[in-house]
Design an enzyme around this catalytic site. Structure first.
Site, PDB file in Angstrom:
ATOM      1  N   CYS A 161       4.931   1.636  -0.060  1.00  0.00           N
ATOM      2  CA  CYS A 161       4.570   2.020  -1.187  1.00  0.00           C
ATOM      3  C   CYS A 161       5.993   2.248  -1.868  1.00  0.00           C
ATOM      4  CB  CYS A 161       3.966   3.132  -1.233  1.00  0.00           C
ATOM      5  SG  CYS A 161       2.281   3.234  -0.534  1.00  0.00           S
ATOM      6  N   CYS A 207       8.248   5.669  -1.729  1.00  0.00           N
ATOM      7  CA  CYS A 207       8.730   6.016  -0.419  1.00  0.00           C
ATOM      8  C   CYS A 207       9.609   4.922   0.419  1.00  0.00           C
ATOM      9  CB  CYS A 207       7.678   6.422   0.563  1.00  0.00           C
ATOM     10  SG  CYS A 207       6.471   7.767  -0.113  1.00  0.00           S
ATOM     11  N   CYS A 237       2.793   5.793   8.885  1.00  0.00           N
ATOM     12  CA  CYS A 237       1.858   6.375   8.082  1.00  0.00           C
ATOM     13  C   CYS A 237       0.769   6.901   8.472  1.00  0.00           C
ATOM     14  CB  CYS A 237       1.636   5.225   7.073  1.00  0.00           C
ATOM     15  SG  CYS A 237       0.727   3.820   7.731  1.00  0.00           S
TER      16      CYS A 237
END
Length: 424
Positions: free
Chosen positions: A212, A215, A238
């Site tokens: 993402c 991040c 994650c």
């Protein structure tokens, strides 16, 4: 395009049982990635295998192998709503160039996003929870439809992945296939160049591992390839992966092991138990005991994270009436089957205060209580009693037709003439 499978797959595939995980891993040369994938597709889990791809920096290599072995294999992409525009374009590029015909985007539940990340900035303060609602939670019901799934993880990426095998067994007896487990960064680059594969548009800019956008950062020369993920935070994964070493994260839990019953199913629970010593200003996704909340009210009200409230027998929900909107969930304890004080608390929440959030029962929750709990406003249950779990799953709760205590304005107590009942 709809999901290719609807029914949960049977765990512990017979072929895997016969071979044994160790024997299976011993069948292939370390670099025989295509052989690993082909055998998984044709012999170990035929028709029962999917791939989860990030469409990141290294994804073209594994997806190219998938296209050679079975271009119709289901490919799932976690569309978190936080990806780089370049990644979304890359998805379309690889689909078109490799002839992948079964690619599906998985989106987070919009209600969860609205509830837990209304401003879209949860990643700043609580990246674990952001990953949970945007990745782990949406992916889990998909993977449960298959006997196994393919990942692009590699040993060289982090120390924790250093013992990654080609085949690994999860806690719910499903199998993960890691064809690229032994590939180095140089091997990935060589394969990509040899087959003239399209490069992720951000790779040349220094993004060696791409997730993402908020991040993900550029990786400097000599840094770990995943150093740009969640930089500066004590976070490496994650949460959707479980390594053979057990050092990364807990295994994804099968749906039948969840304890939160809501909306007709056992689902993953974003909330966890309160721990003594937790900083009220930093608490997140916990049910705060009512007494603790009152003692630290100012700090909790200033806390930007999602919170729940835990109410025990004898405590007055009236004491926090003005602050109920602060909580996404109110958990009401039933320490014993015979303790019925929690019913009154739920009724106050639902009928007097019109609390619109989750009202959950926790503790000694048994099947005989559930019809009564539902009448009083409970819309979620934490159930650990196995017979009660099965009764919920099989929809065979006891039926209760007569109640001595009326609820709401429509029910009339036994033996009372309707016209004598006063409703205030």
């Amino acid at each position: 395009m709809g999901l290719p499978k609807l029914a949960p797959a049977q765990a512990a595939h017979d072929k895997l049982k016969a071979l044994g995980i160790l024997a299976l891993n011993g069948m292939f040369d370390e670099m025989d990635a295509v052989g690993v994938l082909r055998y998984a597709v044709s012999d170990v889990l035929p028709g029962d295998l999917a791939i989860v791809s990030s469409f990141g920096a290294d994804s073209a290599v594994l997806l190219h192998m998938v296209a050679q072995v079975d271009p119709s294999m289901p490919v799932y992409f976690l569309e978190t709503g936080k990806h780089f525009r370049e990644t979304l374009d890359y998805v379309e590029t690889l689909k078109r160039q490799f002839g992948l015909i079964n690619v599906h985007a998985i989106h987070p539940n919009p209600n969860d996003v609205a509830r837990f990340d209304p401003n879209g900035d949860l990643w700043e303060t609580d990246p674990d929870s952001c990953c949970h609602i945007r990745k782990t939670e949406p992916l889990e019901p998909v993977t449960e439809q298959y006997g196994g799934w393919v990942t692009g993880r590699k040993r060289y990426q982090t120390v924790e992945r250093g013992v990654l095998p080609h085949f690994e067994l999860t806690s719910d007896d499903r199998i993960k296939v890691n064809p690229l487990a032994y590939f180095s960064d140089a091997d990935v680059v060589e394969y990509r160049q040899k087959h003239n594969l399209p490069e992720h548009p951000l790779y040349a800019k220094g993004y060696k591992s791409i997730g993402c956008a908020p991040c993900t950062s550029i990786v400097a020369e000599g840094e770990d390839p995943r150093a740009g993920r969640w930089r500066g935070l004590n976070k490496k994964e994650c949460g959707i992966h479980y390594d053979f070493s057990g050092a990364i994260a807990n295994p994804m839990t099968a749906a039948n092991r969840h304890t939160l019953w809501k909306d007709g199913a056992f689902i993953a629970d974003p909330f966890r138990d309160w721990e003594e010593g937790t900083n009220p200003s930093e608490a997140r996704y916990v049910h705060v005991p009512l007494a603790v909340f009152l003692a630290n009210r100012v700090e909790f009200l200033a806390n930007p994270h999602p919170l729940g409230l835990l109410v025990s027998p004898g405590e007055k929900i009236e004491d926090v009436e003005a602050d109920l909107s602060r909580f996404a969930s109110v958990a009401i304890r039933f320490p014993a089957f015979s303790d019925g004080r929690g019913y009154s608390t739920a009724r106050l929440l639902a009928e007097r205060y019109n609390f619109a959030g989750e009202i959950r029962a926790v503790g000694d929750v048994l099947q005989d209580q559930i019809p009564l709990m539902r009448r009083c406003g409970f819309n979620a249950l934490v159930v650990v009693h196995e017979p009660t779990r099965q009764a919920l799953i099989e929809n065979r709760l006891p039926e209760v037709a007569v109640f001595y205590q009326p609820v709401g304005v429509t029910e009339i107590p036994l033996g009372t003439r309707p016209f004598l009942r006063r409703v205030s």
